[in-house]
Design an enzyme around this catalytic site. Structure first.
Site, PDB file in Angstrom:
ATOM      1  N   GLY A   1     -18.032  -0.758  -4.999  1.00 37.89           N
ATOM      2  CA  GLY A   1     -16.968  -0.809  -3.992  1.00 37.89           C
ATOM      3  C   GLY A   1     -17.389  -0.077  -2.723  1.00 37.89           C
ATOM      4  O   GLY A   1     -16.609   0.661  -2.119  1.00 37.89           O
TER       5      GLY A   1
ATOM      6  N   VAL B   1     -16.932  -5.267 -11.091  1.00 37.59           N
ATOM      7  CA  VAL B   1     -17.408  -4.260 -12.056  1.00 37.59           C
ATOM      8  C   VAL B   1     -16.746  -4.374 -13.426  1.00 37.59           C
ATOM      9  O   VAL B   1     -17.221  -3.772 -14.385  1.00 37.59           O
ATOM     10  CB  VAL B   1     -17.221  -2.815 -11.523  1.00 37.59           C
ATOM     11  CG1 VAL B   1     -18.062  -2.563 -10.284  1.00 37.59           C
ATOM     12  CG2 VAL B   1     -15.748  -2.488 -11.280  1.00 37.59           C
TER      13      VAL B   1
ATOM     14  N   SER C   1      -9.191  10.600  -9.845  1.00 36.81           N
ATOM     15  CA  SER C   1      -8.034  10.837  -8.968  1.00 36.81           C
ATOM     16  C   SER C   1      -7.268  12.049  -9.476  1.00 36.81           C
ATOM     17  O   SER C   1      -7.330  12.371 -10.676  1.00 36.81           O
ATOM     18  CB  SER C   1      -7.113   9.615  -8.997  1.00 36.81           C
ATOM     19  OG  SER C   1      -5.850   9.927  -8.437  1.00 36.81           O
TER      20      SER C   1
ATOM     21  N   TYR D   1      -2.488   3.590 -13.736  1.00 40.14           N
ATOM     22  CA  TYR D   1      -3.546   4.232 -12.936  1.00 40.14           C
ATOM     23  C   TYR D   1      -3.868   5.628 -13.487  1.00 40.14           C
ATOM     24  O   TYR D   1      -5.037   6.001 -13.623  1.00 40.14           O
ATOM     25  CB  TYR D   1      -3.060   4.307 -11.491  1.00 40.14           C
ATOM     26  CG  TYR D   1      -4.062   4.822 -10.482  1.00 40.14           C
ATOM     27  CD1 TYR D   1      -5.163   4.055 -10.103  1.00 40.14           C
ATOM     28  CD2 TYR D   1      -3.896   6.070  -9.879  1.00 40.14           C
ATOM     29  CE1 TYR D   1      -6.061   4.522  -9.161  1.00 40.14           C
ATOM     30  CE2 TYR D   1      -4.790   6.538  -8.933  1.00 40.14           C
ATOM     31  CZ  TYR D   1      -5.874   5.757  -8.566  1.00 40.14           C
ATOM     32  OH  TYR D   1      -6.765   6.218  -7.631  1.00 40.14           O
TER      33      TYR D   1
ATOM     34  N   ILE E   1      -5.926  10.331   0.272  1.00 42.31           N
ATOM     35  CA  ILE E   1      -7.025  10.065   1.209  1.00 42.31           C
ATOM     36  C   ILE E   1      -6.639   8.882   2.111  1.00 42.31           C
ATOM     37  O   ILE E   1      -6.056   7.898   1.635  1.00 42.31           O
ATOM     38  CB  ILE E   1      -8.333   9.741   0.439  1.00 42.31           C
ATOM     39  CG1 ILE E   1      -8.624  10.812  -0.631  1.00 42.31           C
ATOM     40  CG2 ILE E   1      -9.508   9.595   1.399  1.00 42.31           C
ATOM     41  CD1 ILE E   1      -8.836  12.219  -0.133  1.00 42.31           C
TER      42      ILE E   1
HETATM   43  P1  NAP Z   1      -9.779   0.997  -1.100  1.00 42.11           P
HETATM   44  O1  NAP Z   1     -10.008   1.200   0.341  1.00 42.11           O
HETATM   45  O2  NAP Z   1      -8.656   0.167  -1.578  1.00 42.11           O
HETATM   46  O3  NAP Z   1     -11.154   0.478  -1.725  1.00 42.11           O
HETATM   47  C1  NAP Z   1     -11.257   0.060  -3.055  1.00 42.11           C
HETATM   48  C2  NAP Z   1     -12.686  -0.328  -3.282  1.00 42.11           C
HETATM   49  O4  NAP Z   1     -12.831  -0.718  -4.661  1.00 42.11           O
HETATM   50  C3  NAP Z   1     -13.139  -1.485  -2.422  1.00 42.11           C
HETATM   51  O5  NAP Z   1     -14.423  -1.251  -1.933  1.00 42.11           O
HETATM   52  C4  NAP Z   1     -13.154  -2.654  -3.399  1.00 42.11           C
HETATM   53  O6  NAP Z   1     -14.153  -3.610  -3.111  1.00 42.11           O
HETATM   54  C5  NAP Z   1     -13.525  -1.950  -4.679  1.00 42.11           C
HETATM   55  N1  NAP Z   1     -13.147  -2.750  -5.843  1.00 42.11           N
HETATM   56  C6  NAP Z   1     -11.897  -3.021  -6.299  1.00 42.11           C
HETATM   57  N2  NAP Z   1     -11.961  -3.799  -7.383  1.00 42.11           N
HETATM   58  C7  NAP Z   1     -13.282  -4.032  -7.621  1.00 42.11           C
HETATM   59  C8  NAP Z   1     -13.987  -4.743  -8.595  1.00 42.11           C
HETATM   60  N3  NAP Z   1     -13.356  -5.385  -9.590  1.00 42.11           N
HETATM   61  N4  NAP Z   1     -15.344  -4.765  -8.543  1.00 42.11           N
HETATM   62  C9  NAP Z   1     -15.995  -4.117  -7.552  1.00 42.11           C
HETATM   63  N5  NAP Z   1     -15.379  -3.414  -6.597  1.00 42.11           N
HETATM   64  C10 NAP Z   1     -14.041  -3.370  -6.627  1.00 42.11           C
HETATM   65  O7  NAP Z   1      -9.545   2.395  -1.821  1.00 42.11           O
HETATM   66  P2  NAP Z   1     -10.316   3.792  -1.742  1.00 42.11           P
HETATM   67  O8  NAP Z   1      -9.301   4.804  -1.419  1.00 42.11           O
HETATM   68  O9  NAP Z   1     -11.553   3.714  -0.935  1.00 42.11           O
HETATM   69  O10 NAP Z   1     -10.651   3.945  -3.285  1.00 42.11           O
HETATM   70  C11 NAP Z   1     -11.946   4.293  -3.759  1.00 42.11           C
HETATM   71  C12 NAP Z   1     -11.787   5.046  -5.074  1.00 42.11           C
HETATM   72  O11 NAP Z   1     -11.083   6.267  -4.826  1.00 42.11           O
HETATM   73  C13 NAP Z   1     -10.956   4.292  -6.110  1.00 42.11           C
HETATM   74  O12 NAP Z   1     -11.523   4.466  -7.392  1.00 42.11           O
HETATM   75  C14 NAP Z   1      -9.606   4.971  -6.040  1.00 42.11           C
HETATM   76  O13 NAP Z   1      -8.894   4.866  -7.240  1.00 42.11           O
HETATM   77  C15 NAP Z   1     -10.025   6.391  -5.738  1.00 42.11           C
HETATM   78  N6  NAP Z   1      -8.950   7.214  -5.151  1.00 42.11           N
HETATM   79  C16 NAP Z   1      -8.431   6.956  -3.922  1.00 42.11           C
HETATM   80  C17 NAP Z   1      -7.427   7.775  -3.416  1.00 42.11           C
HETATM   81  C18 NAP Z   1      -6.798   7.560  -2.080  1.00 42.11           C
HETATM   82  O14 NAP Z   1      -5.850   8.308  -1.724  1.00 42.11           O
HETATM   83  N7  NAP Z   1      -7.247   6.624  -1.270  1.00 42.11           N
HETATM   84  C19 NAP Z   1      -6.950   8.848  -4.176  1.00 42.11           C
HETATM   85  C20 NAP Z   1      -7.506   9.078  -5.430  1.00 42.11           C
HETATM   86  C21 NAP Z   1      -8.513   8.262  -5.901  1.00 42.11           C
HETATM   87  P3  NAP Z   1     -13.813  -5.015  -2.367  1.00 42.11           P
HETATM   88  O15 NAP Z   1     -13.037  -4.654  -1.124  1.00 42.11           O
HETATM   89  O16 NAP Z   1     -15.158  -5.579  -2.089  1.00 42.11           O
HETATM   90  O17 NAP Z   1     -13.018  -5.835  -3.348  1.00 42.11           O
END
Ligand code: NAP
Length: 250
Positions: free
Chosen positions: A14, A66, A144, A157, A190
């Protein structure tokens, strides 16, 4: 002391947007060559690769879901064929599908666990034939704070991310004797697309729950990842590092 990852190969799942993209950028800035995995963000992944390439690093975008074993095997097969090694794996791919547990569709439960938890397992497993013979490797799982505290509407989640932290510990114990360190980061709130609705809905009240007084940036998380994959963290394994501005300590 600066972190120098010259000669290392990193794979970020991702990596085309959000936190993953920041991880890719920081790893490349530290000298690593980077494989940018994406599922739907083809343009984002291509732009990231172009940006890294113009900074003199080798980079490649590879599509794979994935949660699908065959696609993960093909992804790591291509990494092995093209790069011949893999030093760093960041299991960052994740999704949410929020709803109250009474109304949660089994399909939403399954999908969230498949991407956030099974995805990390499949990628970790696929990295083993490359990392084990070299007796070296760094794996960081992006979990998270939901692993630590319940959030309304996030039973699926929270279960997935709690499972990911437990998975991290179990892998760390198993793989430490093999020279591979496995850690997790636990981002708080984030500023990416994923948290847009929660930040809008929570507003000022949400900010008040964060002692640092601000939402985190993708770079805040990527810096913690960079530390954990660097030689500075060679003796750290099985840990879950919250990157949350103090949210879970309050
Ligand atoms: P985001 O902007 O929504 O990005 C999610 C990413 O995951 C994208 O690059 C997406 O790729 C990828 N993804 C989703 N399903 C996938 C799959 N089946 N196979 C491969 N890639 C996949 O969110 P983010 O905030 O950057 O999240 C990144 C990580 O941080 C996640 O694990 C999320 O749970 C964790 N997190 C985020 C926050 C927050 O506040 N933002 C807080 C705690 C944890 P595509 O766009 O190419 O589909």
């Amino acid at each position: 002391m600066t972190i120098d990852l010259t000669g290392k190969v990193a794979l970020v799942t991702g990596g085309g947007r959000g936190i993953g993209r920041s991880c890719v950028e920081l790893l490349a800035r530290a000298g690593a060559d980077v494989v940018v995995n994406y599922r739907s963000s083809e343009a984002g992944a291509a732009a990231t690769v172009a940006e890294i390439g113009s900074a003199g690093r080798r980079a490649r975008a590879i599509r794979a879901d994935v949660s699908v074993a065959d696609e993960v095997e093909a992804l790591f097969g291509e990494v092995q064929a093209v790069w011949g090694s893999l030093d760093i794996l960041v299991n960052n791919a994740g999704i949410i599908a929020d709803s109250l547990v009474a109304a949660m569709e089994p399909a939403d439960w399954d999908r969230v666990l498949e991407v956030n938890l099974r995805g990390a397992f499949l990628c970790t497993r696929a990295a083993m034939p490359i990392m084990l013979p070299r007796h070296a490797g760094k794996i960081v799982n992006v979990a998270s704070v939901s692993a630590l505290r319940g959030g309304r509407g996030q039973a699926n989640y929270a279960a997935a991310k709690g499972g990911l932290v437990a998975f991290t510990r179990a892998c760390a114990v198993e793989l430490a004797p093999k020279g591979i360190q496995v850690n997790a980061v636990l981002p708080g709130m984030i500023t990416t697309e994923m948290s847009t609705r929660a930040r809008k809905r929570g507003g000022e009240r949400l900010l008040e729950t964060i002692p640092s007084g601000r939402f985190g940036s993708p770079e805040d998380v990527a810096q913690a990842v960079l530390f954990l994959v660097s030689p500075l963290a060679d003796y750290i394994t099985g840990q879950a590092l919250a990157v949350d501005g103090g949210m879970t300590s309050a």
